[in-house]
Scaffold this motif. Sequence first.
Motif, mmCIF file in Angstrom:
data_model
loop_
_atom_site.group_PDB
_atom_site.id
_atom_site.type_symbol
_atom_site.label_atom_id
_atom_site.label_comp_id
_atom_site.label_asym_id
_atom_site.label_seq_id
_atom_site.Cartn_x
_atom_site.Cartn_y
_atom_site.Cartn_z
ATOM 1 N N GLN A 70 0.847 -1.196 0.000
ATOM 2 C CA GLN A 70 0.000 0.000 0.000
ATOM 3 C C GLN A 70 0.885 1.250 0.000
ATOM 4 O O GLN A 70 2.020 1.202 0.449
ATOM 5 N N PRO A 71 0.354 2.387 -0.490
ATOM 6 C CA PRO A 71 1.154 3.613 -0.417
ATOM 7 C C PRO A 71 1.482 3.893 1.046
ATOM 8 O O PRO A 71 0.633 3.751 1.923
ATOM 9 N N PHE A 72 2.714 4.275 1.298
ATOM 10 C CA PHE A 72 3.154 4.455 2.666
ATOM 11 C C PHE A 72 2.959 5.902 3.106
ATOM 12 O O PHE A 72 3.364 6.828 2.413
ATOM 13 N N ASP A 73 2.345 6.088 4.246
ATOM 14 C CA ASP A 73 2.156 7.435 4.783
ATOM 15 C C ASP A 73 2.915 7.548 6.097
ATOM 16 O O ASP A 73 2.496 7.015 7.123
ATOM 17 N N ARG A 74 4.023 8.246 6.061
ATOM 18 C CA ARG A 74 4.904 8.308 7.228
ATOM 19 C C ARG A 74 4.215 8.961 8.430
ATOM 20 O O ARG A 74 4.412 8.555 9.575
ATOM 21 N N GLN A 75 3.386 9.983 8.132
ATOM 22 C CA GLN A 75 2.693 10.678 9.216
ATOM 23 C C GLN A 75 1.822 9.737 10.037
ATOM 24 O O GLN A 75 1.776 9.814 11.255
ATOM 25 N N VAL A 76 1.125 8.855 9.328
ATOM 26 C CA VAL A 76 0.198 7.942 10.004
ATOM 27 C C VAL A 76 0.972 6.952 10.867
ATOM 28 O O VAL A 76 0.627 6.709 12.025
ATOM 29 N N LEU A 77 2.054 6.395 10.299
ATOM 30 C CA LEU A 77 2.871 5.463 11.084
ATOM 31 C C LEU A 77 3.452 6.171 12.306
ATOM 32 O O LEU A 77 3.401 5.665 13.427
ATOM 33 N N ASP A 78 4.004 7.367 12.066
ATOM 34 C CA ASP A 78 4.656 8.079 13.152
ATOM 35 C C ASP A 78 3.688 8.350 14.300
ATOM 36 O O ASP A 78 4.029 8.187 15.468
ATOM 37 N N SER A 79 2.476 8.747 13.937
ATOM 38 C CA SER A 79 1.539 9.065 15.020
ATOM 39 C C SER A 79 1.135 7.793 15.766
ATOM 40 O O SER A 79 0.934 7.794 16.980
ATOM 41 N N MET A 80 1.079 6.672 15.054
ATOM 42 C CA MET A 80 0.786 5.401 15.726
ATOM 43 C C MET A 80 1.929 5.005 16.661
ATOM 44 O O MET A 80 1.706 4.559 17.795
ATOM 45 N N LEU A 81 3.173 5.180 16.198
ATOM 46 C CA LEU A 81 4.327 4.808 17.029
ATOM 47 C C LEU A 81 4.366 5.625 18.313
ATOM 48 O O LEU A 81 4.734 5.133 19.372
ATOM 49 N N ARG A 82 3.967 6.891 18.201
ATOM 50 C CA ARG A 82 3.969 7.730 19.409
ATOM 51 C C ARG A 82 2.804 7.380 20.314
ATOM 52 O O ARG A 82 2.929 7.348 21.530
ATOM 53 N N ARG A 83 1.653 7.114 19.692
ATOM 54 C CA ARG A 83 0.473 6.788 20.489
ATOM 55 C C ARG A 83 0.716 5.500 21.276
ATOM 56 O O ARG A 83 0.326 5.392 22.433
ATOM 57 N N ARG A 84 1.360 4.539 20.639
ATOM 58 C CA ARG A 84 1.628 3.261 21.306
ATOM 59 C C ARG A 84 2.937 3.306 22.096
ATOM 60 O O ARG A 84 3.416 2.294 22.583
ATOM 61 N N MET A 85 3.535 4.474 22.168
ATOM 62 C CA MET A 85 4.738 4.719 22.969
ATOM 63 C C MET A 85 5.920 3.827 22.596
ATOM 64 O O MET A 85 6.685 3.419 23.454
ATOM 65 N N PHE A 86 6.034 3.526 21.282
ATOM 66 C CA PHE A 86 7.285 2.904 20.845
ATOM 67 C C PHE A 86 8.416 3.889 21.130
ATOM 68 O O PHE A 86 9.477 3.519 21.552
ATOM 69 N N TYR A 87 8.134 5.157 20.880
ATOM 70 C CA TYR A 87 9.115 6.159 21.241
ATOM 71 C C TYR A 87 8.381 7.453 21.580
ATOM 72 O O TYR A 87 7.187 7.595 21.301
ATOM 73 N N THR A 88 9.101 8.379 22.173
ATOM 74 C CA THR A 88 8.508 9.656 22.533
ATOM 75 C C THR A 88 9.637 10.665 22.639
ATOM 76 O O THR A 88 10.749 10.298 23.035
ATOM 77 N N PRO A 89 9.410 11.920 22.245
ATOM 78 C CA PRO A 89 10.500 12.892 22.375
ATOM 79 C C PRO A 89 10.878 13.050 23.850
ATOM 80 O O PRO A 89 10.003 13.137 24.711
ATOM 81 N N SER A 90 12.163 13.070 24.130
ATOM 82 C CA SER A 90 12.619 13.216 25.513
ATOM 83 C C SER A 90 12.235 14.587 26.043
ATOM 84 O O SER A 90 12.227 15.570 25.294
#
Lengths: 724, 724
Positions: A70-90
Amino acid sequence: MRSFSIFCRTPNPARRFVPRFTSPCASRFRGRGRGFAETTQKHRYQLSKFKDKNYAVTDPTMATTTLKGQPFDRQVLDSMLRRRMFYTPSFEIYGGTAGLYDYGPPGCALNANVIDAWRKHFVLEEDMLEVDCTALTPAEILKTSGHVDKFADWMCKDPKNGDIIRADHFVEEILESRLKGDKEARGVKVVEKEEDPKKKKKKTKGAIEAVKLDDAVVTEYEEILAKIDNYNGEELGELIKKYEMKNPATGVQPEPPVSFNLMFQTAIGPSSNAPGYLRPETAQGQFLNFAKLLEFNQQQMPFASASIGKSFRNEISPRSGLLRVREFLMAEIEHYVDPQGGKKHARFHEVADVELVLLNRHTQLSGKTNVEKVAIGKAVADGTVDNETLGYFLARIHLFLKKIGVDQTKIRFRQHMANEMAHYAADCWDAELLTSYGWIECVGCADRSAYDLTVHAKKTGAPLMVRERLDTPIKIEEWQIDLDKKKFGPFFKKDGKTVEAAIEAIPQDKREALSQALKADGKITIDVEGVGNGKVEISKDLIVIEQRTRVENTREYTPNVIEPSFGIGRILYCLYEHNYWTRGSEGGDEARGVLSFPPVVAPTKVLLVPLSAHESFKPLLKHMSLKLRKLGVSSRIDDSSASIGKRYSRNDELGTPLGITIDFQSVQDKTYTLRDRDSTKQVRADEETILKAIKSMVEGEKTWADIEKELPAFEGQEADVPVR
Amino acid sequence: MRSFSIFCRTPNPARRFVPRFTSPCASRFRGRGRGFAETTQKHRYQLSKFKDKNYAVTDPTMATTTLKGQPFDRQVLDSMLRRRMFYTPSFEIYGGTAGLYDYGPPGCALNANVIDAWRKHFVLEEDMLEVDCTALTPAEILKTSGHVDKFADWMCKDPKNGDIIRADHFVEEILESRLKGDKEARGVKVVEKEEDPKKKKKKTKGAIEAVKLDDAVVTEYEEILAKIDNYNGEELGELIKKYEMKNPATGVQPEPPVSFNLMFQTAIGPSSNAPGYLRPETAQGQFLNFAKLLEFNQQQMPFASASIGKSFRNEISPRSGLLRVREFLMAEIEHYVDPQGGKKHARFHEVADVELVLLNRHTQLSGKTNVEKVAIGKAVADGTVDNETLGYFLARIHLFLKKIGVDQTKIRFRQHMANEMAHYAADCWDAELLTSYGWIECVGCADRSAYDLTVHAKKTGAPLMVRERLDTPIKIEEWQIDLDKKKFGPFFKKDGKTVEAAIEAIPQDKREALSQALKADGKITIDVEGVGNGKVEISKDLIVIEQRTRVENTREYTPNVIEPSFGIGRILYCLYEHNYWTRGSEGGDEARGVLSFPPVVAPTKVLLVPLSAHESFKPLLKHMSLKLRKLGVSSRIDDSSASIGKRYSRNDELGTPLGITIDFQSVQDKTYTLRDRDSTKQVRADEETILKAIKSMVEGEKTWADIEKELPAFEGQEADVPVR
């Protein structure tokens, strides 16, 4: 990896000094390439035309897609990674700090699992000697390695607002913006891709004005961009002046570029005369321990040391999210090998058939990026890869990346071109992974020859070398010089030692001629700096020069080092992009994200869900949880009130590969359903069978396809409960 | 742990600010106690008379012994640890840097195994949320936490040679040296214990002169030493002047003490106005992520976060080897609990019967160090330990230390005295381990109340709190104030907002009186800073004050934090001392060292030794090595030419618990001998049985005693080959 652009800007690239990095010049073409480089500038402009960040991807072959195409949307992935706390800005509640990120629970677990897999794949499999050295490093060591003098970027200050700007990025962005304006003026359609619709476009990116440029100017700009990393500070300053570049934020021209060292400096101890740095890589500590490690290894060669630890680089203005950070985890191997005998590797045959996607230097030199899939055995045999040991590690790196879930269609090994490498390096390849930021250098693998051990041995006098007893002693024919010490000393008086040292330093290839001269003239004349007029005459009563045979029982040599160096944080980011895809929801709502990590690295292996909050499920939940822990399989219970579908959905985002549902039938007959994250299909069986199936999949022995064939399908509760 | 002496020198100990440490005052008595404290000064002088370093152990109960009760010789152990590369001074070929050490392969493996055990015991067992935060920390955060202002020691400069001296250590050493001289003059025998016979005794220790002191002076000196950590810089300076203390190295008096912050400072990014530090502990990053972690935990309380990572403290002049270092690994837990309801813990019953050795604060206050062995259930019930959650973690810490091999006769939990704790702390206990340096604080466990979340919330405005839906809404009777906004604004004009804010800020307990005044006088007068003369009159047509009932459906609170904090490096050092003993050799040579680590943490679990270099052994070695790897059991092959005895001896020093010998019988019938490190006894069985026995011991299910009963003994090759 560990390449920094500044090294590539010296006038004579072939001889330039390139301390401690494997791929000096991914940077060379990229500007921001010091460290783990993004795609190369050269490739971006001359070849693939890929552009990162706010610009359009003009070469469709570089547009990335998700795992399912599928076409990749970086914004959508990034917001999911933050929501699920894979990472977070220090330090986010304090406003955050650029280039510093924390890992939350799933990111932390993924990281630990990747490290664990790395340790098993490399350290245990090869009996490597793992060491853990300090990040704090006295300045002297990094002076010897070259980092104090040369690990730097060029920066400019805006005289109006005091902004610090990275000089090469600034030139790049201004010219890119002008070229873009030109295209618009010419009516070429440019697909603008906004990073974050909520954020205002930064002023420094330059407001794009549709201004047509002369064809000649366009060519000039493109040429500058293609070699942006070859400019030194002065040259960048000249470009800024010549093309009247102004900081769009203030409308004024920045001050001339000055050098900025990228290491974090501090002082060790209370005295200000003990400067130190945070290491920019883990390798130096390993080199300094070489002699002790060789001793620990009972003097046996070859051997490797390995280290996993944080390194630090003070980026001027970090961009690209998790790919360019100021504190990051590295895993580095220093494999020491005898430079004689072609650097064979005893286990090379085990990997000879492993096929790698190679982008060799000849292809790159001809201006292309065509790759070829070739068995490493063949690549070493035909000389594409310099030697077996290097080839062995390239194959092992490939197998590791495959094991942890790198998309096999998004990996290539790019060879460094001759002018990218340090003068001492024999060969160097980067494992590059394709992401929405372009080809990212994630692992470097270089043959660094004897360089590192040599500089530290020279500086400290420590014997960083191997003494090997020779099975058959070797006879060496050589020209030996004897001095008549009794006469020599009194004759030269205070200059005696200086003259003696100069005689000892006469190389073998000059001695035969001297011996003949001595025979013919009864004296010789040699150069001795600092004595008389620099010429000294020695008569035959003071000196004898003869060819003799010497027998050597031992051999001393400085080992060469093959260095596979992994940027773990970058690899984690690529795993996110490579394993991400979306599933359409039945209700037609927003697509649901899935992270299809292989079980071996998935943060949690099994989700335990009770059908409802019914009391009768609780003992079973606890029982299964204990059983799984006993098997060494990490699990989580989700007994929240959300629907089963929602709970699975949440765990698909967390990348949990398997799910056990506990329902009323489980209470009656101790059977459970097992759900596969990727297909959402389910099977049902008794406890023991389910646990066995889980273990076999987590250990990589079986796949879901195998399990599906073995166990009866179950079409039950997930379908019952509306999925959304 | 994370205690620093400076905090304990404030005039009002009960109210002093003690940021981020669990045991502020182990230090209080010890001087060097900031960080992980050694034994306390008070105990050293008043009670146990234990002295560390070059001085004699005058209280025989404090003299440590090996695991088998032999006299302990630290020099011998230390040289073995270095020879086997458990650790090595960092940058040794460059002359080394005080307080920085590298771990070699066995140290690295031991460290990894302890961390792995920690993660299983705490993080997995309790479903804690592990996070990985950066070491680089902007100054602002550490300003809020108090470290920027107060995480400091006092240091003096020697005006002659520029030496930097830690002020409290200096005073301590001079006085100790004088007391010693006095004893010698009086003819009291002092057993001198030289640290390293090769090293000259340092001049700064003071050349001991046998000078008799007045009895009154002796008392004065002893009193100063007993409270050495209570002096601030000025007071230490006065002591140096008053008692004419001179640096023995130069013969001159040091300059007055100045404060030295113990954090490593650096700059983050190119601008000099972004100062940062390396974190001195991992806790702050966890606190800053509290809101996200609560969200990740689906708003469920209680929960805990956990973090394992490096911390950094710039010691002025580190001593005590591996116990006081500048870069070290910490493992910290922040368990968040509702302060209401007595801080119960749901799993407390599971540990209630665990017996701990407690040294409570009342005993210490009465000047004693008597410990009592008591079940944690009882200690919480009778109020010795403040609450269940704290008690739960003390028991869990105890079980963890036991599991990894801490000697159960060398552990105690010491409670902080009221004046050792921060004013906000509810209770605090340190797990102290006995070593040749005295009682070493290795784990701190404090109830830090709501302090940390509160200061960060206050500084940033971030809601670091829990919102809880109340099952039964609560009714609150309160005095509410209504303003007639239509009239109020026009009346006060530009001062309107200020007056309104002042009215809103009137506390509940003042409102009733105001309501009565309003009723009586038709107006009230309130204080409003910055408006008129600071008094404002408000008439009853503008304001209504009434008691009303408000219904609350949610409750907001700041959780309290229970913080178990582990100094991993210190624990490793204690494991060395606790598991070390020596075995007399048969030849009567030097005693051979053994490290009896439990299998769970032993660097390598199994040694594989072929009887000789015979070719027929090689396939079996490879086969067994693969089998063990498959079982997840780490093994090493030693096929060097040394005798079997020597090879086992080497691995006893490395702490390898089990050994498999491959001999000619193995080639014939696939049976192997299995050797126990501690007893050197052997059993023999077939492959499958041997592997099963190994797995059961490594997983802690069985002990060697069990295996010895099950399998036939073997009295073979180790005895055959002379052991030495």
